[in-house]
Design a protein around this motif. Structure first.
Motif, PDB file in Angstrom:
ATOM      1  N   LEU A 106       0.733  -1.183   0.025  1.00  0.00           N
ATOM      2  CA  LEU A 106       0.201  -0.026  -0.072  1.00  0.00           C
ATOM      3  C   LEU A 106       0.864   1.258   0.098  1.00  0.00           C
ATOM      4  CD1 LEU A 106      -3.050  -1.102   2.177  1.00  0.00           C
ATOM      5  CD2 LEU A 106      -3.079  -0.833  -0.086  1.00  0.00           C
ATOM      6  N   ASP A 107       2.139   1.271   0.543  1.00  0.00           N
ATOM      7  CA  ASP A 107       2.890   2.358   0.374  1.00  0.00           C
ATOM      8  C   ASP A 107       3.396   2.611  -1.108  1.00  0.00           C
ATOM      9  OD1 ASP A 107       4.614   0.185   0.340  1.00  0.00           O
ATOM     10  OD2 ASP A 107       6.159   0.944   1.744  1.00  0.00           O
ATOM     11  N   GLU A 108       3.426   1.575  -1.830  1.00  0.00           N
ATOM     12  CA  GLU A 108       3.827   1.664  -3.238  1.00  0.00           C
ATOM     13  C   GLU A 108       2.490   2.250  -4.068  1.00  0.00           C
ATOM     14  OE1 GLU A 108       6.676  -1.592  -4.649  1.00  0.00           O
ATOM     15  OE2 GLU A 108       4.764  -2.466  -3.522  1.00  0.00           O
ATOM     16  N   VAL A 109       1.091   1.672  -3.561  1.00  0.00           N
ATOM     17  CA  VAL A 109      -0.083   2.161  -4.497  1.00  0.00           C
ATOM     18  C   VAL A 109      -0.085   3.719  -4.119  1.00  0.00           C
ATOM     19  CG1 VAL A 109      -2.501   1.939  -4.012  1.00  0.00           C
ATOM     20  CG2 VAL A 109      -1.133  -0.067  -4.010  1.00  0.00           C
ATOM     21  N   THR A 110       0.421   4.047  -2.887  1.00  0.00           N
ATOM     22  CA  THR A 110      -0.123   5.495  -2.623  1.00  0.00           C
ATOM     23  C   THR A 110       1.002   6.553  -2.760  1.00  0.00           C
ATOM     24  OG1 THR A 110       0.495   5.095  -0.306  1.00  0.00           O
ATOM     25  CG2 THR A 110      -1.683   4.910  -0.886  1.00  0.00           C
ATOM     26  N   PHE A 111       2.208   5.882  -3.103  1.00  0.00           N
ATOM     27  CA  PHE A 111       3.496   6.542  -3.580  1.00  0.00           C
ATOM     28  C   PHE A 111       3.306   8.005  -4.194  1.00  0.00           C
ATOM     29  CE2 PHE A 111       7.574   7.439  -5.467  1.00  0.00           C
ATOM     30  CZ  PHE A 111       8.390   7.760  -4.612  1.00  0.00           C
ATOM     31  N   PRO A 112       2.373   7.682  -5.366  1.00  0.00           N
ATOM     32  CA  PRO A 112       2.057   9.080  -6.091  1.00  0.00           C
ATOM     33  C   PRO A 112       1.756  10.016  -5.488  1.00  0.00           C
ATOM     34  CG  PRO A 112       1.691   7.076  -7.533  1.00  0.00           C
ATOM     35  CD  PRO A 112       2.092   6.673  -6.141  1.00  0.00           C
ATOM     36  N   VAL A 113       0.949   9.773  -4.326  1.00  0.00           N
ATOM     37  CA  VAL A 113       0.097  11.045  -3.570  1.00  0.00           C
ATOM     38  C   VAL A 113       1.092  11.709  -2.795  1.00  0.00           C
ATOM     39  CG1 VAL A 113      -1.796  11.461  -1.946  1.00  0.00           C
ATOM     40  CG2 VAL A 113      -2.026   9.654  -3.653  1.00  0.00           C
ATOM     41  N   ARG A 114       1.941  10.934  -2.314  1.00  0.00           N
ATOM     42  CA  ARG A 114       3.152  11.444  -1.427  1.00  0.00           C
ATOM     43  C   ARG A 114       4.016  12.561  -2.390  1.00  0.00           C
ATOM     44  NH1 ARG A 114       1.669  11.243   3.601  1.00  0.00           N
ATOM     45  NH2 ARG A 114       1.476   8.928   4.450  1.00  0.00           N
ATOM     46  N   VAL A 115       4.278  12.247  -3.722  1.00  0.00           N
ATOM     47  CA  VAL A 115       4.708  12.982  -4.551  1.00  0.00           C
ATOM     48  C   VAL A 115       4.197  14.035  -5.016  1.00  0.00           C
ATOM     49  CG1 VAL A 115       5.970  12.984  -6.996  1.00  0.00           C
ATOM     50  CG2 VAL A 115       6.303  10.773  -5.519  1.00  0.00           C
ATOM     51  N   MET A 116       2.768  13.892  -5.083  1.00  0.00           N
ATOM     52  CA  MET A 116       2.135  15.147  -5.435  1.00  0.00           C
ATOM     53  C   MET A 116       2.040  16.269  -4.520  1.00  0.00           C
ATOM     54  SD  MET A 116      -1.579  13.444  -6.743  1.00  0.00           S
ATOM     55  CE  MET A 116      -1.623  12.426  -8.089  1.00  0.00           C
ATOM     56  N   LYS A 117       2.155  15.669  -3.247  1.00  0.00           N
ATOM     57  CA  LYS A 117       1.944  16.680  -2.150  1.00  0.00           C
ATOM     58  C   LYS A 117       3.403  17.394  -2.029  1.00  0.00           C
ATOM     59  CE  LYS A 117       1.158  18.588   2.153  1.00  0.00           C
ATOM     60  NZ  LYS A 117       0.071  19.547   2.565  1.00  0.00           N
ATOM     61  N   ASP A 118       4.687  16.683  -2.223  1.00  0.00           N
ATOM     62  CA  ASP A 118       5.971  17.195  -2.121  1.00  0.00           C
ATOM     63  C   ASP A 118       6.043  18.360  -3.331  1.00  0.00           C
ATOM     64  OD1 ASP A 118       8.575  17.155  -0.823  1.00  0.00           O
ATOM     65  OD2 ASP A 118       9.276  16.749  -2.897  1.00  0.00           O
ATOM     66  N   LEU A 119       5.467  18.099  -4.567  1.00  0.00           N
ATOM     67  CA  LEU A 119       5.369  19.080  -5.515  1.00  0.00           C
ATOM     68  C   LEU A 119       4.483  20.434  -5.273  1.00  0.00           C
ATOM     69  CD1 LEU A 119       5.117  16.546  -8.615  1.00  0.00           C
ATOM     70  CD2 LEU A 119       6.932  18.053  -8.203  1.00  0.00           C
ATOM     71  N   GLY A 120       3.809  20.224  -4.221  1.00  0.00           N
ATOM     72  CA  GLY A 120       3.004  21.267  -3.895  1.00  0.00           C
ATOM     73  C   GLY A 120       1.473  21.417  -4.284  1.00  0.00           C
ATOM     74  N   ILE A 121       1.095  20.037  -4.773  1.00  0.00           N
ATOM     75  CA  ILE A 121      -0.322  19.768  -4.870  1.00  0.00           C
ATOM     76  C   ILE A 121      -1.303  19.807  -3.512  1.00  0.00           C
ATOM     77  CG2 ILE A 121      -1.958  18.242  -5.755  1.00  0.00           C
ATOM     78  CD1 ILE A 121       0.002  17.720  -7.891  1.00  0.00           C
ATOM     79  N   GLU A 122      -2.390  20.510  -3.440  1.00  0.00           N
ATOM     80  CA  GLU A 122      -2.882  20.659  -2.334  1.00  0.00           C
ATOM     81  C   GLU A 122      -4.282  19.980  -2.431  1.00  0.00           C
ATOM     82  OE1 GLU A 122      -1.984  21.094   0.489  1.00  0.00           O
ATOM     83  OE2 GLU A 122       0.079  22.156   0.356  1.00  0.00           O
ATOM     84  N   THR A 123      -4.774  19.676  -3.598  1.00  0.00           N
ATOM     85  CA  THR A 123      -5.974  19.381  -3.901  1.00  0.00           C
ATOM     86  C   THR A 123      -5.883  17.976  -4.991  1.00  0.00           C
ATOM     87  OG1 THR A 123      -7.110  21.389  -3.909  1.00  0.00           O
ATOM     88  CG2 THR A 123      -8.514  19.578  -4.751  1.00  0.00           C
TER      89      THR A 123
END
Length: 272
Positions: free
Chosen positions: A89-106
């Motif tokens: 599940l940490d792999e499944v959700t990894f892109p969401v972590r990356v989105m947050k690091d890029l500054g995405i809030e929504t």
């Protein structure tokens, strides 16, 4: 979750784009067509991003598409990852972590789902108002990194109420009969039995699928706003006397394409 791995991935993405995205789009089975609407797109294959798994499911292109949609700079996942593919599940959700690091809030999360609610029909769009984790696993299991989020995140408003209102207004603009309901996450890859669907009806589920909930949990852990949309592709097992297949899922999303595109593009425009 290793913050260094997150930053490695976000750095690779950031180096290839001129404007940072503000909205993340996670596109489910057969719904990746929305990414084709993005203007001046930068496309990055998952295989070229450190730490990203690779999509193995038909209907998932397996790439990020970053560019302008309705005046908003978006990052779209054209295809997602699933627990049933064998990923943790940490792999499944990894892109969401990356989105947050890029500054995405929504995050706008979409999926193809089977209807548990007998009043729904294939081709309907359902606003996700809440969810049920019916898998017994959670992407936040294990040590918590307080730099990523709190140990015990509140999920009482997992799907941001203000964004639900925004979605309702967007549907009204195009006279879309928007359904609303609770999405149930099952692991898959087998479809549910009729007995399991009767159980989900008793539990209060309206639609069932094999994705979305892990990404939403992590997005909320990261204090991101979330709006979720299900494309109802079939009636779940036992409701109609017919077999279920992934081909039907893809066929129905194609039939609902125009309505889905209008609706989600209007949601994105209102996030500007």
């Amino acid at each position: 979750m290793d913050i260094n791995k997150i930053k490695q991935a976000s750095t690779v993405i950031a180096e290839q784009i001129e404007t940072r995205p503000t909205v993340g789009l996670i596109l489910g089975s057969g719904l990746g067509v929305l990414a084709d609407e993005i203007e001046q797109p930068v496309k990055i294959k998952y295989a070229d991003i450190p730490g990203f798994p690779v999509s193995t499911v038909e209907g998932h292109a397996g790439q990020l598409v970053i560019g302008n949609l309705q005046g908003v700079t978006v990052l779209a996942m054209q295809g997602r990852f699933h627990y049933y593919e064998g990923y943790q599940l940490d792999e499944v959700t990894f892109p969401v972590r990356v989105m947050k690091d890029l500054g995405i809030e929504t995050v706008v999360v979409t999926n193809a789902a089977g209807s548990v609610n007998r009043s729904f029909e294939p081709g309907d769009l359902m606003l996700i108002t809440d969810h049920i984790n019916n898998v017994g696993s959670n992407p936040l299991t294990g040590p918590n990194n307080k730099d990523l989020g709190v140990r015990f995140p509140d999920m009482s408003t997992a799907y941001t109420p203000a964004l639900q209102d925004l979605a309702r207004d967007a549907a009204k603009k195009f006279d879309i009969s928007l359904k609303e309901g609770v999405y149930v996450w099952n692991s898959g890859p087998s479809y549910e039995t009729p007995a399991e669907i009767r159980m989900l009806q008793t539990m209060g589920g309206d639609a069932v699928g094999m994705s979305t909930v892990p990404e939403v949990i992590v997005a909320r852990h990261a204090d991101m706003d979330v709006v979720g949309i299900s494309c109802i592709t079939n009636m779940a097992a036992g409701i109609l006397d017919q077999p279920l297949s992934h081909d039907e899922v893809i066929e129905t999303t194609e039939q609902a394409r125009e309505k889905f595109l209008l609706f989600v593009k209007e949601i994105v425009a209102r996030l500007n």
